[in-house]
Design an enzyme around this catalytic site. Sequence first.
Site, short mmCIF file in Angstrom:
data_model
loop_
_atom_site.label_atom_id
_atom_site.label_comp_id
_atom_site.label_asym_id
_atom_site.label_seq_id
_atom_site.Cartn_x
_atom_site.Cartn_y
_atom_site.Cartn_z
N ARG A 52 7.89 -2.83 4.10
CA ARG A 52 8.98 -3.40 4.90
C ARG A 52 8.47 -4.54 5.76
O ARG A 52 7.26 -4.73 5.92
CB ARG A 52 9.65 -2.33 5.78
CG ARG A 52 8.76 -1.74 6.84
CD ARG A 52 9.38 -0.49 7.47
NE ARG A 52 8.55 0.06 8.53
CZ ARG A 52 8.79 -0.07 9.82
NH1 ARG A 52 9.85 -0.76 10.23
NH2 ARG A 52 8.00 0.47 10.73
N ASP B 179 -1.44 6.38 4.95
CA ASP B 179 -1.17 6.50 6.37
C ASP B 179 -2.49 6.20 7.06
O ASP B 179 -3.44 6.98 6.97
CB ASP B 179 -0.69 7.93 6.69
CG ASP B 179 -0.46 8.16 8.18
OD1 ASP B 179 -0.87 7.32 8.99
OD2 ASP B 179 0.11 9.21 8.52
N VAL B 180 -2.57 5.07 7.74
CA VAL B 180 -3.86 4.64 8.29
C VAL B 180 -4.36 5.55 9.40
O VAL B 180 -5.53 5.44 9.81
CB VAL B 180 -3.79 3.18 8.79
CG1 VAL B 180 -3.54 2.22 7.63
CG2 VAL B 180 -2.76 3.01 9.90
N ASN C 55 -1.87 -4.83 7.78
CA ASN C 55 -0.57 -5.18 8.36
C ASN C 55 0.11 -4.00 9.06
O ASN C 55 0.94 -4.22 9.94
CB ASN C 55 0.35 -5.72 7.26
CG ASN C 55 1.79 -5.80 7.70
OD1 ASN C 55 2.18 -6.68 8.46
ND2 ASN C 55 2.60 -4.85 7.23
N TYR D 69 1.99 -2.50 23.66
CA TYR D 69 1.82 -3.09 22.32
C TYR D 69 0.91 -4.31 22.42
O TYR D 69 0.00 -4.51 21.60
CB TYR D 69 3.18 -3.49 21.77
CG TYR D 69 3.14 -4.24 20.45
CD1 TYR D 69 3.00 -3.57 19.24
CD2 TYR D 69 3.27 -5.64 20.42
CE1 TYR D 69 2.98 -4.26 18.02
CE2 TYR D 69 3.26 -6.34 19.22
CZ TYR D 69 3.12 -5.65 18.02
OH TYR D 69 3.11 -6.35 16.84
N THR E 32 12.47 -8.75 11.98
CA THR E 32 12.24 -7.51 11.24
C THR E 32 12.92 -6.35 11.98
O THR E 32 13.39 -6.51 13.11
CB THR E 32 10.73 -7.20 11.14
OG1 THR E 32 10.22 -6.94 12.47
CG2 THR E 32 9.97 -8.37 10.52
#
Length: 249
Positions: free
Chosen positions: A20, A65-66, A88, A154, A189
């Site tokens: 996505r 899944d990192v 990403n 963030y 996004t």
Amino acid sequence: MSEVKINPEGKVVLVSGGNRGIGKAIVVELLERGAKKVYAGARNPETLVVLKEKYGERLVPLKLDVTDSSTVVDAAKTANDVEILINNAGVLKFDSILSKDATQNLAAQLAVNVEGVISLTNAFVEDLKNREVAAIANVSSLAGLANMPVIGTYSVTKAAVHSVTQGYRAELAESNILVSGVYPGAIDTDMTKDMEMGKDTPENVAKAVVDGLIAGQEDIYPDVMSEQLGAGYGTSPKTIEKEFAKYIG
């Protein structure tokens, strides 16, 4: 600008968070520009069914899944032919660093945005060293160059991604690996749907990322906002800081 340049045409690429937003746009751009194979990492590979139908064997959905070391190890075994790694995958919490949930939000984002980059990169780096030419591209953010209060924690994690990118670049300076940081501004996004500001498209970001790899760019400013603010970062970091300070929730 790096002496190491890499054209994704004919190459094998892995994109984390490839189902996505910016990640999906990068996957599509790579395939349209002639990548031999693209592994699209996603927690739920079934979300890649439509792309798989369009691109066939050249698109390989990969459960990733990192934050889960077992899926990272499995991905490194499955995708052991990767020549370009694009980190990403990311999450975003809208908050202030003064909020009561700041430390909790920070921990959740660090796990994906920073620890995930290190975990995935370290799982692939030895294979990348064995390629004739290779690349690692980490998607940071303009908010990693100056804190934007409305996305305070963030911003902290993306500043860490910026530092991690510099660290890999130093560690791999004598190698065949291009290490690039990608610094998008506001992009249209799902992640940024609640941000009221002008936004560029994921497709434009994807084009700039591919062009940046081909040109050997170490710092990629892939959209209108990042081009405008990023261009002056080297000479006046305070400019971005003061601009972002206006965005207070």
